[in-house]
Design an enzyme around this catalytic site. Structure first.
Site, mmCIF file in Angstrom:
data_model
loop_
_atom_site.group_PDB
_atom_site.id
_atom_site.type_symbol
_atom_site.label_atom_id
_atom_site.label_comp_id
_atom_site.label_asym_id
_atom_site.label_seq_id
_atom_site.Cartn_x
_atom_site.Cartn_y
_atom_site.Cartn_z
ATOM 1 N N ASP A 18 0.834 -1.208 0.000
ATOM 2 C CA ASP A 18 0.000 0.000 0.000
ATOM 3 C C ASP A 18 0.868 1.257 0.000
ATOM 4 O O ASP A 18 1.967 1.252 0.552
ATOM 5 C CB ASP A 18 -0.894 -0.040 1.256
ATOM 6 C CG ASP A 18 -2.078 0.899 1.142
ATOM 7 O OD1 ASP A 18 -2.290 1.487 0.060
ATOM 8 O OD2 ASP A 18 -2.794 1.053 2.144
ATOM 9 N N GLY A 21 0.119 5.511 -4.336
ATOM 10 C CA GLY A 21 -0.501 6.795 -4.671
ATOM 11 C C GLY A 21 0.068 7.922 -3.814
ATOM 12 O O GLY A 21 0.411 8.991 -4.317
ATOM 13 N N TRP A 23 2.931 7.971 -2.293
ATOM 14 C CA TRP A 23 4.341 8.162 -2.659
ATOM 15 C C TRP A 23 4.426 9.145 -3.836
ATOM 16 O O TRP A 23 5.250 10.067 -3.832
ATOM 17 C CB TRP A 23 4.953 6.812 -3.046
ATOM 18 C CG TRP A 23 6.414 6.850 -3.345
ATOM 19 C CD1 TRP A 23 7.437 6.583 -2.476
ATOM 20 C CD2 TRP A 23 7.027 7.175 -4.602
ATOM 21 N NE1 TRP A 23 8.641 6.716 -3.116
ATOM 22 C CE2 TRP A 23 8.426 7.080 -4.411
ATOM 23 C CE3 TRP A 23 6.543 7.527 -5.859
ATOM 24 C CZ2 TRP A 23 9.338 7.322 -5.432
ATOM 25 C CZ3 TRP A 23 7.444 7.786 -6.886
ATOM 26 C CH2 TRP A 23 8.827 7.683 -6.672
ATOM 27 N N ASN A 66 -10.626 -3.270 -6.428
ATOM 28 C CA ASN A 66 -9.853 -2.308 -7.226
ATOM 29 C C ASN A 66 -10.508 -1.967 -8.567
ATOM 30 O O ASN A 66 -10.123 -0.989 -9.212
ATOM 31 C CB ASN A 66 -8.419 -2.812 -7.472
ATOM 32 C CG ASN A 66 -7.522 -2.677 -6.254
ATOM 33 O OD1 ASN A 66 -6.557 -3.418 -6.079
ATOM 34 N ND2 ASN A 66 -7.823 -1.716 -5.375
ATOM 35 N N LEU A 185 -7.033 -5.340 7.102
ATOM 36 C CA LEU A 185 -6.739 -6.466 6.202
ATOM 37 C C LEU A 185 -7.289 -6.266 4.791
ATOM 38 O O LEU A 185 -6.837 -6.932 3.850
ATOM 39 C CB LEU A 185 -7.296 -7.773 6.783
ATOM 40 C CG LEU A 185 -6.549 -8.315 8.001
ATOM 41 C CD1 LEU A 185 -7.201 -9.610 8.486
ATOM 42 C CD2 LEU A 185 -5.089 -8.576 7.669
ATOM 43 N N SER A 186 -8.262 -5.375 4.641
ATOM 44 C CA SER A 186 -8.790 -5.066 3.302
ATOM 45 C C SER A 186 -9.119 -6.316 2.481
ATOM 46 O O SER A 186 -8.739 -6.416 1.304
ATOM 47 C CB SER A 186 -7.815 -4.171 2.533
ATOM 48 O OG SER A 186 -7.633 -2.950 3.202
ATOM 49 N N GLU A 197 1.175 -13.835 12.087
ATOM 50 C CA GLU A 197 1.643 -12.625 12.762
ATOM 51 C C GLU A 197 1.454 -11.456 11.797
ATOM 52 O O GLU A 197 1.507 -11.633 10.575
ATOM 53 C CB GLU A 197 3.139 -12.762 13.107
ATOM 54 C CG GLU A 197 3.435 -13.869 14.098
ATOM 55 C CD GLU A 197 2.987 -13.530 15.515
ATOM 56 O OE1 GLU A 197 2.928 -12.342 15.860
ATOM 57 O OE2 GLU A 197 2.686 -14.473 16.271
HETATM 58 C C1 FPP Z 1 -1.683 0.343 -3.368
HETATM 59 O O1 FPP Z 1 -1.331 1.673 -3.586
HETATM 60 C C2 FPP Z 1 -1.237 -0.509 -4.439
HETATM 61 C C3 FPP Z 1 -2.054 -1.129 -5.352
HETATM 62 C C4 FPP Z 1 -3.514 -0.979 -5.385
HETATM 63 C C5 FPP Z 1 -1.528 -1.981 -6.380
HETATM 64 C C6 FPP Z 1 -0.240 -2.668 -6.111
HETATM 65 C C7 FPP Z 1 0.352 -2.917 -7.430
HETATM 66 C C8 FPP Z 1 1.654 -2.846 -7.761
HETATM 67 C C9 FPP Z 1 2.732 -2.624 -6.772
HETATM 68 C C10 FPP Z 1 2.072 -2.969 -9.174
HETATM 69 C C11 FPP Z 1 1.661 -4.210 -9.916
HETATM 70 C C12 FPP Z 1 1.981 -5.466 -9.214
HETATM 71 C C13 FPP Z 1 2.830 -6.434 -9.625
HETATM 72 C C14 FPP Z 1 2.886 -7.715 -8.863
HETATM 73 C C15 FPP Z 1 3.712 -6.312 -10.789
HETATM 74 P P1 FPP Z 1 -2.479 2.763 -3.589
HETATM 75 O O2 FPP Z 1 -2.666 3.203 -4.998
HETATM 76 O O3 FPP Z 1 -3.698 2.247 -2.903
HETATM 77 O O4 FPP Z 1 -1.779 3.878 -2.745
HETATM 78 P P2 FPP Z 1 -2.475 5.001 -1.856
HETATM 79 O O5 FPP Z 1 -3.251 4.279 -0.784
HETATM 80 O O6 FPP Z 1 -1.309 5.767 -1.333
HETATM 81 O O7 FPP Z 1 -3.336 5.804 -2.796
#
Ligand code: FPP
Length: 230
Positions: A18, A21, A23, A66, A185-186, A197
């Site tokens: 997580d 976004g 970042w 998502n 846990l979403s 753990e």
């Molecule tokens: C959460 O950040 C991240 C995701 C919803 C997707 C995770 C996907 C990747 C790291 C890339 C693709 C995966 C692989 C295995 C190649 P967020 O967008 O919810 O961040 P925020 O909560 O800060 O907005």
């Protein structure tokens, strides 16, 4: 890297990646750049997990929820997933990494499904670290699908449901990590987390390094697990 192996007592680690976004937002960059950097973190952590001798690493890449994100973000994520598999599949094959997908990935775009099927087939004979990617995954959906299959075979018990979970062939989940300071846990691995753990960190996923994984594994090694007993 061989020194890491002795510390890695956990067999199966899962990560809620997580903070991509946030970042990007902190740097006034588009969210897609955060996801891009997130893939770099995936690549580094997958390599480290293999070198540390973990038996399974499960990554929450795309949840059943998502789909509610804007279309351009969904297609950016699908594009990144495709590029990651295309660029790293030879490395998985060479390093005995066995790919697995949990969740109903057949609902993803057809080109992604084809690519995944090919990658699964190419690593099916491997016996090393499992790289498990959760795609169109939701734990409630997984448990409902498992219970349906279990009911078709006979009486429903925790054991018969567990045998039908998407994770049935994996070692039990030991450690669940979530980045970015959120403590929930979403809908991820709800069943499997019963005795796992938990390790939470403020670090945003694109900044997550093998050192953080080591820190989590170290904390895990120090915890005493009683599974409800004393
Ligand atoms: C959460 O950040 C991240 C995701 C919803 C997707 C995770 C996907 C990747 C790291 C890339 C693709 C995966 C692989 C295995 C190649 P967020 O967008 O919810 O961040 P925020 O909560 O800060 O907005």
């Amino acid at each position: 890297m061989s020194g890491w192996r002795a510390m890695a007592k956990a067999r199966h680690v899962a990560i809620i990646m997580d903070g991509n976004g946030r970042w990007a937002k902190k740097r006034h960059l588009p969210r897609a750049v955060g996801h891009q950097r997130g893939v770099e973190a995936v690549r580094t952590v997958v390599r480290a997990a293999r070198e540390m001798g973990l038996e399974a690493l499960t990554l929450y890449a795309f949840s059943t929820e998502n789909w509610r994100r804007p279309e351009d973000e969904i297609s950016a994520l699908m594009g990144l997933l495709k590029r990651y598999i295309i660029s790293d599949i030879d490395e998985f094959v060479a390093n005995n990494v066995r790919l697995k997908v949990i969740g109903d990935y057949t609902a993803l775009p057809a080109d992604v499904v084809t690519l995944i099927d090919d990658a699964l087939a190419r690593t099916a004979g491997n016996t090393g670290t499992w790289l498990v990617i959760a795609l169109n995954y939701g734990a409630q959906d997984e448990i409902a699908r498992a219970a349906t299959r279990a009911a078709a075979k006979g009486p429903i018990t925790p054991a018969t449901i567990e045998a039908e979970l998407d994770t049935a062939e994996l070692p039990p989940l030991d450690l669940l990590i979530r980045t970015s300071g959120e403590v929930r846990l979403s809908n991820f691995l709800l069943w499997q987390a019963a005795y796992a753990e938990m390790w939470f960190t403020e670090v945003l996923w694109p900044d997550f390094k093998p050192e953080h994984l080591l820190e989590a594994l170290d904390a895990f090694a120090k915890r005493e697990r009683r599974y409800g007993g004393r």
